[in-house]
Design a protein around this motif. Structure first.
Motif, mmCIF file in Angstrom:
data_model
loop_
_atom_site.group_PDB
_atom_site.id
_atom_site.type_symbol
_atom_site.label_atom_id
_atom_site.label_comp_id
_atom_site.label_asym_id
_atom_site.label_seq_id
_atom_site.Cartn_x
_atom_site.Cartn_y
_atom_site.Cartn_z
ATOM 1 N N LEU A 5 42.523 36.089 35.740
ATOM 2 C CA LEU A 5 41.832 36.402 36.992
ATOM 3 C C LEU A 5 41.646 37.903 37.157
ATOM 4 O O LEU A 5 40.608 38.367 37.634
ATOM 5 C CB LEU A 5 42.610 35.843 38.187
ATOM 6 C CG LEU A 5 42.465 34.350 38.431
ATOM 7 C CD1 LEU A 5 43.379 33.909 39.564
ATOM 8 C CD2 LEU A 5 41.037 33.988 38.732
ATOM 9 N N LEU A 6 42.649 38.681 36.767
ATOM 10 C CA LEU A 6 42.549 40.133 36.871
ATOM 11 C C LEU A 6 41.421 40.665 35.992
ATOM 12 O O LEU A 6 40.659 41.539 36.403
ATOM 13 C CB LEU A 6 43.885 40.771 36.471
ATOM 14 C CG LEU A 6 44.006 42.267 36.687
ATOM 15 C CD1 LEU A 6 43.987 42.587 38.171
ATOM 16 C CD2 LEU A 6 45.293 42.775 36.060
ATOM 17 N N ALA A 7 41.281 40.118 34.798
ATOM 18 C CA ALA A 7 40.209 40.559 33.900
ATOM 19 C C ALA A 7 38.834 40.168 34.417
ATOM 20 O O ALA A 7 37.869 40.920 34.282
ATOM 21 C CB ALA A 7 40.434 39.968 32.510
ATOM 22 N N ILE A 8 38.716 39.004 35.022
ATOM 23 C CA ILE A 8 37.422 38.544 35.520
ATOM 24 C C ILE A 8 37.039 39.272 36.803
ATOM 25 O O ILE A 8 35.899 39.699 36.967
ATOM 26 C CB ILE A 8 37.436 37.017 35.734
ATOM 27 C CG1 ILE A 8 37.528 36.318 34.383
ATOM 28 C CG2 ILE A 8 36.198 36.553 36.490
ATOM 29 C CD1 ILE A 8 37.738 34.835 34.478
ATOM 30 N N ILE A 9 37.989 39.430 37.710
ATOM 31 C CA ILE A 9 37.706 40.078 38.994
ATOM 32 C C ILE A 9 37.485 41.576 38.816
ATOM 33 O O ILE A 9 36.624 42.164 39.452
ATOM 34 C CB ILE A 9 38.836 39.805 39.994
ATOM 35 C CG1 ILE A 9 38.868 38.310 40.334
ATOM 36 C CG2 ILE A 9 38.665 40.626 41.256
ATOM 37 C CD1 ILE A 9 40.076 37.880 41.103
ATOM 38 N N ASN A 10 38.264 42.203 37.936
ATOM 39 C CA ASN A 10 38.148 43.614 37.609
ATOM 40 C C ASN A 10 38.151 44.506 38.863
ATOM 41 O O ASN A 10 37.116 45.009 39.288
ATOM 42 C CB ASN A 10 36.895 43.869 36.772
ATOM 43 C CG ASN A 10 36.910 45.234 36.145
ATOM 44 O OD1 ASN A 10 37.852 46.008 36.296
ATOM 45 N ND2 ASN A 10 35.846 45.549 35.432
ATOM 46 N N PRO A 11 39.318 44.691 39.455
ATOM 47 C CA PRO A 11 39.386 45.494 40.679
ATOM 48 C C PRO A 11 38.942 46.936 40.491
ATOM 49 O O PRO A 11 38.441 47.555 41.429
ATOM 50 C CB PRO A 11 40.856 45.423 41.088
ATOM 51 C CG PRO A 11 41.588 44.914 39.912
ATOM 52 C CD PRO A 11 40.624 44.189 39.051
ATOM 53 N N LEU A 12 39.074 47.493 39.300
ATOM 54 C CA LEU A 12 38.610 48.860 39.077
ATOM 55 C C LEU A 12 37.091 48.961 39.189
ATOM 56 O O LEU A 12 36.561 50.022 39.528
ATOM 57 C CB LEU A 12 39.084 49.361 37.710
ATOM 58 C CG LEU A 12 40.599 49.501 37.562
ATOM 59 C CD1 LEU A 12 40.947 49.927 36.148
ATOM 60 C CD2 LEU A 12 41.150 50.494 38.566
ATOM 61 N N GLU A 13 36.396 47.886 38.911
ATOM 62 C CA GLU A 13 34.948 47.861 39.087
ATOM 63 C C GLU A 13 34.577 47.548 40.527
ATOM 64 O O GLU A 13 33.536 47.975 41.014
ATOM 65 C CB GLU A 13 34.334 46.824 38.147
ATOM 66 C CG GLU A 13 32.847 46.655 38.293
ATOM 67 C CD GLU A 13 32.047 47.901 37.965
ATOM 68 O OE1 GLU A 13 30.920 48.017 38.469
ATOM 69 O OE2 GLU A 13 32.521 48.758 37.218
ATOM 70 N N ALA A 14 35.424 46.806 41.224
ATOM 71 C CA ALA A 14 35.124 46.426 42.604
ATOM 72 C C ALA A 14 35.276 47.596 43.569
ATOM 73 O O ALA A 14 34.601 47.633 44.601
ATOM 74 C CB ALA A 14 36.026 45.275 43.031
ATOM 75 N N ILE A 15 36.128 48.547 43.250
ATOM 76 C CA ILE A 15 36.361 49.677 44.153
ATOM 77 C C ILE A 15 35.087 50.498 44.370
ATOM 78 O O ILE A 15 34.712 50.750 45.526
ATOM 79 C CB ILE A 15 37.533 50.547 43.646
ATOM 80 C CG1 ILE A 15 38.836 49.771 43.776
ATOM 81 C CG2 ILE A 15 37.620 51.856 44.428
ATOM 82 C CD1 ILE A 15 40.019 50.438 43.085
ATOM 83 N N PRO A 16 34.370 50.923 43.314
ATOM 84 C CA PRO A 16 33.133 51.664 43.573
ATOM 85 C C PRO A 16 32.072 50.854 44.303
ATOM 86 O O PRO A 16 31.313 51.391 45.101
ATOM 87 C CB PRO A 16 32.640 52.068 42.188
ATOM 88 C CG PRO A 16 33.787 51.928 41.287
ATOM 89 C CD PRO A 16 34.700 50.923 41.894
ATOM 90 N N THR A 107 26.053 48.082 31.993
ATOM 91 C CA THR A 107 27.347 47.700 31.454
ATOM 92 C C THR A 107 28.232 47.013 32.464
ATOM 93 O O THR A 107 29.133 46.287 32.104
ATOM 94 C CB THR A 107 28.081 48.935 30.909
ATOM 95 O OG1 THR A 107 28.157 49.916 31.943
ATOM 96 C CG2 THR A 107 27.354 49.491 29.713
ATOM 97 N N PHE A 108 28.023 47.240 33.734
ATOM 98 C CA PHE A 108 28.871 46.637 34.752
ATOM 99 C C PHE A 108 28.002 45.873 35.731
ATOM 100 O O PHE A 108 26.867 46.251 35.991
ATOM 101 C CB PHE A 108 29.662 47.699 35.520
ATOM 102 C CG PHE A 108 30.647 48.423 34.662
ATOM 103 C CD1 PHE A 108 31.757 47.770 34.164
ATOM 104 C CD2 PHE A 108 30.474 49.760 34.349
ATOM 105 C CE1 PHE A 108 32.674 48.422 33.379
ATOM 106 C CE2 PHE A 108 31.392 50.422 33.562
ATOM 107 C CZ PHE A 108 32.489 49.761 33.074
ATOM 108 N N PRO A 109 28.537 44.790 36.318
ATOM 109 C CA PRO A 109 27.745 44.012 37.276
ATOM 110 C C PRO A 109 27.271 44.835 38.464
ATOM 111 O O PRO A 109 26.195 44.612 38.984
ATOM 112 C CB PRO A 109 28.702 42.906 37.727
ATOM 113 C CG PRO A 109 29.684 42.784 36.629
ATOM 114 C CD PRO A 109 29.817 44.158 36.033
ATOM 115 N N SER A 110 28.052 45.831 38.889
ATOM 116 C CA SER A 110 27.633 46.623 40.037
ATOM 117 C C SER A 110 26.414 47.471 39.708
ATOM 118 O O SER A 110 25.629 47.810 40.579
ATOM 119 C CB SER A 110 28.772 47.520 40.512
ATOM 120 O OG SER A 110 29.093 48.459 39.504
#
Length: 123
Positions: A5-16, A107-110
């Motif tokens: 779950l941590l790899a899929i959610i990726n909180p480091l990507e969610a912060i920005p 490279t990132f969903p955001s």
């Protein structure tokens, strides 16, 4: 399960993404939105914890099928992140770094949403 779950959610990507969406809002509003988002995510996780197996049985899907397809999807996403898009290959010959950066695959969903926090690097 937690590391998956941590790899899929990726909180480091969610912060920005969160900071980009909350740009211009006061800290009280940011805290309210963060708490509400976490609460809804927790409710959704508990719902699927309690009723996920029932839903899979209802639709006749086995858990092993979910694991295989999920692994294939994550592998494909991982390979796409590291391979350049056709636009990047075409613009690589032009020699301009700005053109190459503009043509690179997201490279990132955001990045696909166009959301970027102030000062965050744009890959």
């Amino acid at each position: 399960m937690f590391t998956t779950l941590l790899a899929i959610i990726n909180p480091l990507e969610a912060i920005p993404v969160f900071l980009g969406l909350m740009k211009g809002k006061d800290s009280a509003e940011q805290n309210r939105v963060a708490r509400k988002s976490c609460f809804y995510a927790l409710l959704l996780a508990f719902f699927f914890l309690l009723f996920g197996t029932l839903l899979l049985r209802l639709f006749g899907v086995s858990l092993s099928m979910i694991r295989v397809v999920g692994g294939i999807i994550l592998t494909r996403i991982g390979f796409q992140m590291f391979s350049p898009s056709p636009q990047a290959k075409a613009s690589a010959g032009s020699g301009s770094g700005a053109d190459l950066r503009r043509g690179q695959q997201l490279t990132f969903p955001s990045d696909a949403c166009g959301v970027q926090a102030e000062g965050a690097p744009n890959f």
